[in-house]
Design an enzyme around this catalytic site. Structure first.
Site, PDB file in Angstrom:
ATOM      1  N   GLU A  85       0.847  -1.184   0.000  1.00 29.28           N
ATOM      2  CA  GLU A  85       0.000   0.000   0.000  1.00 29.28           C
ATOM      3  C   GLU A  85       0.887   1.240   0.000  1.00 29.28           C
ATOM      4  OE1 GLU A  85      -4.175  -1.312   1.832  1.00 29.28           O
ATOM      5  OE2 GLU A  85      -2.732  -0.725   3.350  1.00 29.28           O
ATOM      6  N   CYS A 105       6.575  -6.348   7.117  1.00 29.83           N
ATOM      7  CA  CYS A 105       7.684  -5.823   7.918  1.00 29.83           C
ATOM      8  C   CYS A 105       8.128  -6.862   8.941  1.00 29.83           C
ATOM      9  CB  CYS A 105       7.254  -4.544   8.623  1.00 29.83           C
ATOM     10  SG  CYS A 105       8.590  -3.810   9.588  1.00 29.83           S
ATOM     11  N   CYS A 112       1.241  -2.018  15.332  1.00 29.71           N
ATOM     12  CA  CYS A 112       1.235  -1.668  13.900  1.00 29.71           C
ATOM     13  C   CYS A 112       0.644  -2.794  13.046  1.00 29.71           C
ATOM     14  CB  CYS A 112       2.670  -1.375  13.467  1.00 29.71           C
ATOM     15  SG  CYS A 112       2.884  -1.182  11.697  1.00 29.71           S
ATOM     16  N   GLY A 157       7.044  -1.409   6.132  1.00 28.65           N
ATOM     17  CA  GLY A 157       8.441  -1.831   6.148  1.00 28.65           C
ATOM     18  C   GLY A 157       9.383  -0.948   6.927  1.00 28.65           C
ATOM     19  N   GLU A 158      10.561  -1.523   7.217  1.00 22.54           N
ATOM     20  CA  GLU A 158      11.617  -0.802   7.928  1.00 22.54           C
ATOM     21  C   GLU A 158      12.699  -0.430   6.896  1.00 22.54           C
ATOM     22  OE1 GLU A 158      12.604   0.647  10.798  1.00 22.54           O
ATOM     23  OE2 GLU A 158      14.466   0.944   9.708  1.00 22.54           O
ATOM     24  N   SER A 212      11.327   6.437  15.392  1.00 22.62           N
ATOM     25  CA  SER A 212      10.105   6.055  16.115  1.00 22.62           C
ATOM     26  C   SER A 212      10.492   5.644  17.520  1.00 22.62           C
ATOM     27  CB  SER A 212       9.418   4.896  15.389  1.00 22.62           C
ATOM     28  OG  SER A 212       9.094   5.295  14.084  1.00 22.62           O
ATOM     29  N   LEU A 213      10.217   6.505  18.474  1.00 27.86           N
ATOM     30  CA  LEU A 213      10.700   6.302  19.834  1.00 27.86           C
ATOM     31  C   LEU A 213       9.627   5.643  20.715  1.00 27.86           C
ATOM     32  CD1 LEU A 213      13.262   6.992  21.471  1.00 27.86           C
ATOM     33  CD2 LEU A 213      12.193   9.168  22.062  1.00 27.86           C
ATOM     34  N   ASN A 292      -3.324   5.163  16.301  1.00 28.65           N
ATOM     35  CA  ASN A 292      -4.476   4.684  15.532  1.00 28.65           C
ATOM     36  C   ASN A 292      -4.743   3.235  15.883  1.00 28.65           C
ATOM     37  OD1 ASN A 292      -4.797   7.099  13.826  1.00 28.65           O
ATOM     38  ND2 ASN A 292      -2.757   6.537  13.097  1.00 28.65           N
ATOM     39  N   CYS A 334      -1.079   6.370   9.951  1.00 25.73           N
ATOM     40  CA  CYS A 334       0.131   5.708  10.443  1.00 25.73           C
ATOM     41  C   CYS A 334      -0.190   4.364  11.074  1.00 25.73           C
ATOM     42  CB  CYS A 334       0.793   6.555  11.525  1.00 25.73           C
ATOM     43  SG  CYS A 334       1.640   7.982  10.897  1.00 25.73           S
TER      44      CYS A 334
HETATM   45  N1  SAH Z   1       8.933   1.226   9.870  1.00 28.44           N
HETATM   46  C1  SAH Z   1       9.241   2.582  10.047  1.00 28.44           C
HETATM   47  C2  SAH Z   1       8.436   3.487   9.139  1.00 28.44           C
HETATM   48  C3  SAH Z   1       6.978   3.148   8.907  1.00 28.44           C
HETATM   49  S1  SAH Z   1       5.825   3.354  10.208  1.00 28.44           S
HETATM   50  C4  SAH Z   1       9.080   2.995  11.476  1.00 28.44           C
HETATM   51  O1  SAH Z   1       8.539   2.221  12.256  1.00 28.44           O
HETATM   52  O2  SAH Z   1       9.541   4.078  11.830  1.00 28.44           O
HETATM   53  C5  SAH Z   1       5.502   5.093  10.266  1.00 28.44           C
HETATM   54  C6  SAH Z   1       5.223   5.597  11.678  1.00 28.44           C
HETATM   55  O3  SAH Z   1       3.938   5.167  12.153  1.00 28.44           O
HETATM   56  C7  SAH Z   1       6.235   5.116  12.713  1.00 28.44           C
HETATM   57  O4  SAH Z   1       6.618   6.192  13.532  1.00 28.44           O
HETATM   58  C8  SAH Z   1       5.434   4.093  13.493  1.00 28.44           C
HETATM   59  O5  SAH Z   1       5.949   3.874  14.772  1.00 28.44           O
HETATM   60  C9  SAH Z   1       4.068   4.723  13.488  1.00 28.44           C
HETATM   61  N2  SAH Z   1       2.967   3.820  13.825  1.00 28.44           N
HETATM   62  C10 SAH Z   1       2.893   2.490  13.659  1.00 28.44           C
HETATM   63  N3  SAH Z   1       1.700   2.018  14.089  1.00 28.44           N
HETATM   64  C11 SAH Z   1       1.012   3.087  14.530  1.00 28.44           C
HETATM   65  C12 SAH Z   1      -0.295   3.266  15.076  1.00 28.44           C
HETATM   66  N4  SAH Z   1      -1.113   2.233  15.254  1.00 28.44           N
HETATM   67  N5  SAH Z   1      -0.686   4.519  15.404  1.00 28.44           N
HETATM   68  C13 SAH Z   1       0.129   5.573  15.208  1.00 28.44           C
HETATM   69  N6  SAH Z   1       1.367   5.472  14.695  1.00 28.44           N
HETATM   70  C14 SAH Z   1       1.809   4.240  14.367  1.00 28.44           C
HETATM   71 FE1  SF4 Z   2       7.520  -2.233  10.869  1.00 24.55          FE
HETATM   72 FE2  SF4 Z   2       7.433   0.414  11.388  1.00 24.55          FE
HETATM   73 FE3  SF4 Z   2       5.234  -1.129  11.658  1.00 24.55          FE
HETATM   74 FE4  SF4 Z   2       7.250  -1.381  13.375  1.00 24.55          FE
HETATM   75  S1  SF4 Z   2       5.967   0.442  13.076  1.00 24.55           S
HETATM   76  S2  SF4 Z   2       6.130  -3.077  12.390  1.00 24.55           S
HETATM   77  S3  SF4 Z   2       9.009  -1.056  12.050  1.00 24.55           S
HETATM   78  S4  SF4 Z   2       6.313  -0.687   9.758  1.00 24.55           S
END
Ligand code: SAH
Ligand code: SF4
Length: 345
Positions: A85, A105, A112, A157-158, A212-213, A292, A334
């Site tokens: 997507e 991922c 996520c 993905g990462e 992503s902290l 989310n 996100c």
């Molecule tokens: N894999 C990478 C980039 C894609 S995710 C990463 O994790 O950084 C993009 C962003 O969305 C990241 O900061 C991730 O932590 C955040 N994210 C993932 N699941 C989420 C959710 N359910 N609600 C809000 N942000 C989320």
């Molecule tokens: Fe992968 Fe980023 Fe989702 Fe974590 S938040 S599972 S690293 S896409």
């Protein structure tokens, strides 16, 4: 489109150089969808090139348009059946494309949707670039805009687990021979790979970095993001310090606010302390994302949670912004990207 291959092909066949410029403009500036639309190029040449150089190697499997915000989501399918997507969004400063760097991922963060679907394969640089080209064609066709303003690697993905192809993709996306989107308008988000952070500082110092902290407690972070068991907060701190020293660039710390999990006053205090302990901390900026809800996960945020958390950080001098979440209604926000059964024909 494999433009490098096209370049070599045209040179080998003695086609005049200006034809390449014509094709480049049509593909990367006008966003034409097929060779037939390139009226400036003679028909016999178009007919010869069309089967060898398709505009896109993927096809559109489903398109969803948000009714509540400027967000659109496409499900793209590659030749091997892999589906990803990609999202187009506009938060007020032009259209931005959110690209995927992997099919699924392997990091498996518990909040996520992408993490829940598992991992299939890496995407190639061209497959990543094509997501932007697809949306360029779309915005031109739909008369939404003339161009794509920015690109974020925040889809599935990462990115640092597919480092080489991601760097190549950024080269293609920013190339003047290609889409021409400046590196300062490209952002990469990582779940926390220290080596990737440090390498990006040398390889692409103009590209924006987001980490992503989500929490600065190692135990909690390991529970939320299994990658933290391999690379903990101290490793990330060192990588950030080196990144800032090398690039002098602002770094975004992504913090998905999960009600009752990481948004207490104590969490805010620890975060303030952690940020302050980093040399170059004035370049750190916290992006708060209301979490989310995704299927099968208990994490979410209610209205006002992120704002309340921001109000705890700001008086301590920690820069923090609440990010508006776009595309809820089409699961394009996100963490909601999954390329599951939805939209299957
Ligand atoms: N894999 C990478 C980039 C894609 S995710 C990463 O994790 O950084 C993009 C962003 O969305 C990241 O900061 C991730 O932590 C955040 N994210 C993932 N699941 C989420 C959710 N359910 N609600 C809000 N942000 C989320
Ligand atoms: Fe992968 Fe980023 Fe989702 Fe974590 S938040 S599972 S690293 S896409």
């Amino acid at each position: 489109m494999d433009f490098e291959k096209l370049k070599t092909h045209l040179a080998a066949h003695g086609v005049q150089k200006y034809r390449l410029t014509q094709i480049r403009k049509a593909v990367y500036e006008q966003g034409v969808r097929s060779w037939d639309q390139m009226s400036a190029v003679p028909a016999p040449l178009r007919e010869e090139l069309a089967p060898q150089f398709p505009m896109l190697s993927c096809k559109l499997a489903a398109l969803r348009i948000s009714k509540v915000s400027d967000a659109r989501k496409a499900l793209l399918e590659f030749k091997d059946g892999a589906r990803i997507e990609t999202v187009l969004l506009n938060a007020g400063s032009g259209w931005s494309v959110c690209v995927s760097s992997q099919v699924g991922c392997p990091v498996r963060c518990v909040f996520c949707a992408t993490g829940k679907m598992g991992f299939k394969r890496n995407l190639s640089a061209i497959e990543i670039e094509e997501q932007v080209l697809f949306w360029l064609q779309h915005v031109r066709q739909e008369k939404l805009a003339q161009r794509i303003s920015s690109v974020v690697f925040m889809g599935m993905g990462e990115p640092f687990m597919n480092y080489t192809e991601v760097v190549k993709a950024i080269g293609l996306i920013s190339s003047h021979d290609g889409l021409g989107i400046g590196q300062r308008h490209i952002s990469v988000s990582t779940s926390g790979f220290p080596r990737g952070i440090m390498k990006l500082a040398s390889d692409l110092p103009q590209v924006n970095l987001a980490l992503s902290l989500h929490t600065v407690d190692d135990l909690e972070r390991s529970r939320l993001m299994p990658i933290n068991r391999r690379f903990g907060l101290d490793d990330l701190k060192k990588a950030l310090e080196l990144y800032i020293k090398r690039t002098k660039r602002e770094v975004f710390l992504e913090y998905a606010v999960m009600a009752g999990h990481n948004d207490s006053p104590a969490h805010a205090r620890k975060l303030i302390e952690w940020v302050r302990s980093i040399s170059g901390s004035y370049l750190l900026h916290v992006n708060l994302i209301p979490c989310n809800k995704v299927k099968g996960s208990q994490f979410e945020a209610s209205t006002g949670d992120a704002e309340r958390f921001a109000a705890r950080l700001l008086p301590a001098g920690v820069k923090a912004t609440v990010r508006k979440s776009l595309g809820h209604d089409i699961a394009a926000a996100c963490g909601q990207l999954a390329a599951g059964s939805e939209g299957k024909r």
